[in-house]
Design a protein around this motif. Structure first.
Motif, PDB file in Angstrom:
ATOM      1  N   PHE A  63       2.754  -1.034  -1.508  1.00 44.29           N
ATOM      2  CA  PHE A  63       1.892  -0.271  -0.606  1.00 44.29           C
ATOM      3  C   PHE A  63       0.448  -0.105  -1.079  1.00 44.29           C
ATOM      4  O   PHE A  63      -0.434   0.133  -0.257  1.00 44.29           O
ATOM      5  N   VAL A  64       0.215  -0.241  -2.372  1.00 53.22           N
ATOM      6  CA  VAL A  64      -1.172  -0.212  -2.865  1.00 53.22           C
ATOM      7  C   VAL A  64      -1.738  -1.631  -2.833  1.00 53.22           C
ATOM      8  O   VAL A  64      -2.802  -1.880  -2.268  1.00 53.22           O
ATOM      9  N   ASP A  65      -0.983  -2.574  -3.429  1.00 54.85           N
ATOM     10  CA  ASP A  65      -1.454  -3.967  -3.469  1.00 54.85           C
ATOM     11  C   ASP A  65      -1.151  -4.723  -2.180  1.00 54.85           C
ATOM     12  O   ASP A  65      -1.730  -5.787  -1.937  1.00 54.85           O
ATOM     13  N   LEU A  66      -0.226  -4.216  -1.366  1.00 56.15           N
ATOM     14  CA  LEU A  66       0.233  -4.894  -0.149  1.00 56.15           C
ATOM     15  C   LEU A  66       0.680  -6.329  -0.462  1.00 56.15           C
ATOM     16  O   LEU A  66       0.387  -7.279   0.270  1.00 56.15           O
ATOM     17  N   ASP A  67       1.396  -6.450  -1.567  1.00 55.81           N
ATOM     18  CA  ASP A  67       1.875  -7.759  -2.028  1.00 55.81           C
ATOM     19  C   ASP A  67       2.944  -8.286  -1.068  1.00 55.81           C
ATOM     20  O   ASP A  67       3.968  -7.634  -0.811  1.00 55.81           O
ATOM     21  N   GLN A  68       2.706  -9.476  -0.541  1.00 57.65           N
ATOM     22  CA  GLN A  68       3.572 -10.038   0.491  1.00 57.65           C
ATOM     23  C   GLN A  68       5.014 -10.258   0.006  1.00 57.65           C
ATOM     24  O   GLN A  68       5.966  -9.911   0.705  1.00 57.65           O
ATOM     25  N   ALA A  69       5.147 -10.803  -1.189  1.00 58.84           N
ATOM     26  CA  ALA A  69       6.496 -11.078  -1.710  1.00 58.84           C
ATOM     27  C   ALA A  69       7.283  -9.789  -1.903  1.00 58.84           C
ATOM     28  O   ALA A  69       8.491  -9.734  -1.631  1.00 58.84           O
ATOM     29  N   THR A  70       6.596  -8.731  -2.346  1.00 55.40           N
ATOM     30  CA  THR A  70       7.260  -7.443  -2.564  1.00 55.40           C
ATOM     31  C   THR A  70       7.637  -6.795  -1.234  1.00 55.40           C
ATOM     32  O   THR A  70       8.731  -6.228  -1.097  1.00 55.40           O
ATOM     33  N   LEU A  71       6.762  -6.896  -0.247  1.00 50.60           N
ATOM     34  CA  LEU A  71       7.013  -6.275   1.055  1.00 50.60           C
ATOM     35  C   LEU A  71       8.233  -6.861   1.756  1.00 50.60           C
ATOM     36  O   LEU A  71       8.912  -6.164   2.508  1.00 50.60           O
ATOM     37  N   LYS A  72       8.509  -8.137   1.513  1.00 53.46           N
ATOM     38  CA  LYS A  72       9.680  -8.721   2.172  1.00 53.46           C
ATOM     39  C   LYS A  72      10.779  -9.097   1.177  1.00 53.46           C
ATOM     40  O   LYS A  72      11.721  -9.810   1.530  1.00 53.46           O
ATOM     41  N   GLY A  73      10.678  -8.573  -0.048  1.00 56.35           N
ATOM     42  CA  GLY A  73      11.622  -8.921  -1.095  1.00 56.35           C
ATOM     43  C   GLY A  73      12.892  -8.084  -1.091  1.00 56.35           C
ATOM     44  O   GLY A  73      13.078  -7.181  -0.263  1.00 56.35           O
ATOM     45  N   PRO A  74      13.795  -8.343  -2.054  1.00 54.88           N
ATOM     46  CA  PRO A  74      15.116  -7.699  -2.075  1.00 54.88           C
ATOM     47  C   PRO A  74      15.080  -6.178  -2.253  1.00 54.88           C
ATOM     48  O   PRO A  74      15.919  -5.479  -1.685  1.00 54.88           O
ATOM     49  N   THR A  75      14.114  -5.664  -3.031  1.00 56.00           N
ATOM     50  CA  THR A  75      14.050  -4.206  -3.227  1.00 56.00           C
ATOM     51  C   THR A  75      13.645  -3.507  -1.923  1.00 56.00           C
ATOM     52  O   THR A  75      14.186  -2.453  -1.574  1.00 56.00           O
ATOM     53  N   MET A  76      12.718  -4.124  -1.187  1.00 56.87           N
ATOM     54  CA  MET A  76      12.312  -3.550   0.102  1.00 56.87           C
ATOM     55  C   MET A  76      13.481  -3.588   1.081  1.00 56.87           C
ATOM     56  O   MET A  76      13.707  -2.632   1.839  1.00 56.87           O
ATOM     57  N   ILE A  77      14.230  -4.674   1.068  1.00 53.64           N
ATOM     58  CA  ILE A  77      15.396  -4.790   1.964  1.00 53.64           C
ATOM     59  C   ILE A  77      16.412  -3.692   1.642  1.00 53.64           C
ATOM     60  O   ILE A  77      16.943  -3.027   2.537  1.00 53.64           O
ATOM     61  N   LYS A  78      16.626  -3.451   0.340  1.00 47.50           N
ATOM     62  CA  LYS A  78      17.556  -2.385  -0.067  1.00 47.50           C
ATOM     63  C   LYS A  78      17.041  -1.012   0.375  1.00 47.50           C
ATOM     64  O   LYS A  78      17.808  -0.154   0.839  1.00 47.50           O
ATOM     65  N   ALA A  79      15.730  -0.796   0.254  1.00 47.41           N
ATOM     66  CA  ALA A  79      15.128   0.477   0.681  1.00 47.41           C
ATOM     67  C   ALA A  79      15.313   0.676   2.181  1.00 47.41           C
ATOM     68  O   ALA A  79      15.655   1.774   2.646  1.00 47.41           O
ATOM     69  N   LEU A  80      15.107  -0.376   2.953  1.00 47.37           N
ATOM     70  CA  LEU A  80      15.273  -0.289   4.402  1.00 47.37           C
ATOM     71  C   LEU A  80      16.731  -0.036   4.787  1.00 47.37           C
ATOM     72  O   LEU A  80      17.019   0.750   5.693  1.00 47.37           O
ATOM     73  N   GLU A  81      17.653  -0.668   4.081  1.00 46.34           N
ATOM     74  CA  GLU A  81      19.080  -0.436   4.347  1.00 46.34           C
ATOM     75  C   GLU A  81      19.464   1.011   4.047  1.00 46.34           C
ATOM     76  O   GLU A  81      20.207   1.644   4.809  1.00 46.34           O
ATOM     77  N   THR A  82      18.941   1.539   2.941  1.00 47.73           N
ATOM     78  CA  THR A  82      19.225   2.933   2.565  1.00 47.73           C
ATOM     79  C   THR A  82      18.660   3.891   3.606  1.00 47.73           C
ATOM     80  O   THR A  82      19.311   4.861   4.012  1.00 47.73           O
ATOM     81  N   PHE A  83      17.447   3.619   4.050  1.00 43.44           N
ATOM     82  CA  PHE A  83      16.791   4.426   5.083  1.00 43.44           C
ATOM     83  C   PHE A  83      17.625   4.436   6.367  1.00 43.44           C
ATOM     84  O   PHE A  83      17.873   5.486   6.955  1.00 43.44           O
ATOM     85  N   LYS A  84      18.108   3.257   6.780  1.00 41.16           N
ATOM     86  CA  LYS A  84      18.873   3.162   8.025  1.00 41.16           C
ATOM     87  C   LYS A  84      20.224   3.885   7.903  1.00 41.16           C
ATOM     88  O   LYS A  84      20.743   4.413   8.887  1.00 41.16           O
ATOM     89  N   ARG A  85      20.773   3.933   6.698  1.00 36.57           N
ATOM     90  CA  ARG A  85      22.035   4.657   6.481  1.00 36.57           C
ATOM     91  C   ARG A  85      21.898   6.134   6.826  1.00 36.57           C
ATOM     92  O   ARG A  85      22.865   6.785   7.228  1.00 36.57           O
ATOM     93  N   LEU A  86      20.693   6.679   6.653  1.00 37.78           N
ATOM     94  CA  LEU A  86      20.467   8.101   6.937  1.00 37.78           C
ATOM     95  C   LEU A  86      20.724   8.427   8.411  1.00 37.78           C
ATOM     96  O   LEU A  86      21.099   9.557   8.742  1.00 37.78           O
TER      97      LEU A  86
END
Length: 428
Positions: A222-245
């Motif tokens: 979110f600071v660097d807006l790094d493309q690989a990080t934004l669509k990478g596995p950690t972001m996917i896990k964060a989105l899955e956790t968010f949707k579980r809520l």
């Protein structure tokens, strides 16, 4: 000769009259300059915020300045920013305006802001402010913004009785969190209170992402807006956790204001809420005591981190004589110990000054202050993108859309949402 004497006498009388008028006009102009009005655009319109605006008005007027209130309610400041743009484009900006984050630099780029560096130097702001916050207030090395407070965004608020009812402890990890949520659901209590508004969904996701990935991941995404990080596995896990809520929230969330969600936790209809520390004001007004009636804990996985949101004011260059004195008086007052203490006691945040005693503050504020300092030392202090502190308004709006759509769309996958975040980061 007589007519000449009469003409000279008339001329003397006329000159005396004109002189008197000029003197009166000068006196009037001087008094007008001394009592020049400071028009203040802000969105402190409810509860403790409105109380604090009144206090600032009184303090400013004690200095001989006149406060002209330009309060714009609603939209989390969005309506106020629309009003501000209209006024600046018309060439008639207010003397002071409540803005924050990258918007400060955007206005400074247009050469419409007054430097308050002399006020900052006289008040030793560089010594009193953490560098992460001082840098937001500066433009080309000079202060143009005056900060008021520090809000912690990554809080989890818990109804103490609901937690006792299911025999649980405050969750420290996401695995713990979902176990507590399951127990609350089984007991007939809505586990998570949320309002279905874009900023609330974005704020909750931001907190989840920090908890899943940590500060290093957060900065890269979110600071660097790094493309690989934004669509990478950690972001996917964060989105899955968010949707579980979503399965632990109620059906009535659409359009619900944040304070109504907080009320659900206060009255025991819901067990937990992810929300910044302005929620504490609602508990206080309801006569609830931290540690007894409710708990304030860092969201799962974010115990060493701190997402900050800072309210601040800038001062516009105006043509009216005498206004600059009032503007600089106000800048000094915003950072004064008296205002910092009173304002933050009302608002639920903590003073941005690092030298103030917290003797009058509650345990949640003391914990917030301690965590703020330790996060600053460890690299865990990060600005909140969901609250205008980090990315441009265009990118923020695009992120809001991606997160909001993903929250309500049952068919969209975390991989698809992550890809959309990466695209959103390129928005101009």
């Amino acid at each position: 000769m007589r007519s000449n004497r009469h003409s000279r006498a008339h001329a003397r009388r006329l000159f005396a009259t004109l002189t008197a008028c000029a003197a009166a006009a000068a006196t009037f102009a001087t008094s007008q300059a001394q009592a020049a009005s400071v028009e203040v655009l802000h969105y402190w319109t409810s509860g403790g915020e409105a109380k604090s605006a009144q206090l600032l008005k009184q303090m400013l007027e004690q200095k001989g300045d006149t406060w002209v209130d330009f309060a714009v309610a609603g939209g989390g400041g969005g309506n106020a920013m629309t009003a501000l743009k209209t006024r600046v484009v018309a060439g008639n900006p207010p003397a002071a305006a409540q803005i924050k984050g990258p918007a400060i630099k955007e206005w400074a780029d247009q050469d419409v802001l007054l430097s308050i560096d002399d006020v900052a130097k006289a008040g030793n702001w560089d010594r009193l402010l953490p560098p992460e916050i001082a840098s937001v207030m500066k433009y080309k090395g000079q202060y143009v913004g005056a900060p008021v407070n520090v809000h912690r965004v990554n809080w989890l608020w818990i109804n103490a009785d609901a937690l006792k009812k299911v025999g649980a402890q405050p969750p420290a990890t996401w695995d713990d969190f979902f176990k507590v949520a399951d127990a609350l659901k089984k007991a007939g209590i809505t586990p998570v209170a949320i309002g279905g508004q874009p900023w609330q969904e974005a704020e909750t996701f931001e907190t989840v992402a920090l908890g899943v990935g940590g500060a290093g991941f957060y900065k890269k995404a979110f600071v660097d807006l790094d493309q690989a990080t934004l669509k990478g596995p950690t972001m996917i896990k964060a989105l899955e956790t968010f949707k579980r809520l979503k399965a632990y929230t109620d059906e009535g969330q659409v359009g619900r204001d944040w304070n109504m969600a907080t009320a659900m936790v206060i009255n025991g209809r819901a067990g937990m809420q992810f929300m910044g520390d302005w929620a504490k004001g609602e508990f206080t007004v309801a006569g609830k005591v931290p540690g007894k009636d409710y708990l304030c804990v860092a969201a799962p996985g974010t115990q060493k981190d701190f997402t900050f949101n800072v309210d601040s004011f800038v001062f516009f260059k105006v043509k009216t004589p005498g206004v600059e004195k009032g503007q600089k008086d106000m800048a000094g007052l915003l950072m004064s110990p008296a205002f910092q203490e009173a304002f933050n006691l009302n608002k639920g945040s903590i003073p941005v000054r690092q030298d103030l005693s917290l003797a009058k503050f509650d345990d949640c504020a003391k914990k917030s202050s301690a965590d703020f300092k330790s996060a600053g030392a460890s690299g865990g202090l990060v600005p909140s993108w969901a609250h205008d502190m980090l990315v441009s308004p265009a990118v923020e709006g695009a992120f809001y859309d991606v997160i909001g759509n993903y929250w309500v769309n049952k068919d969209e996958t975390a991989e698809q949402a992550a890809g959309k975040l990466a695209v959103a980061a390129k928005t101009n």
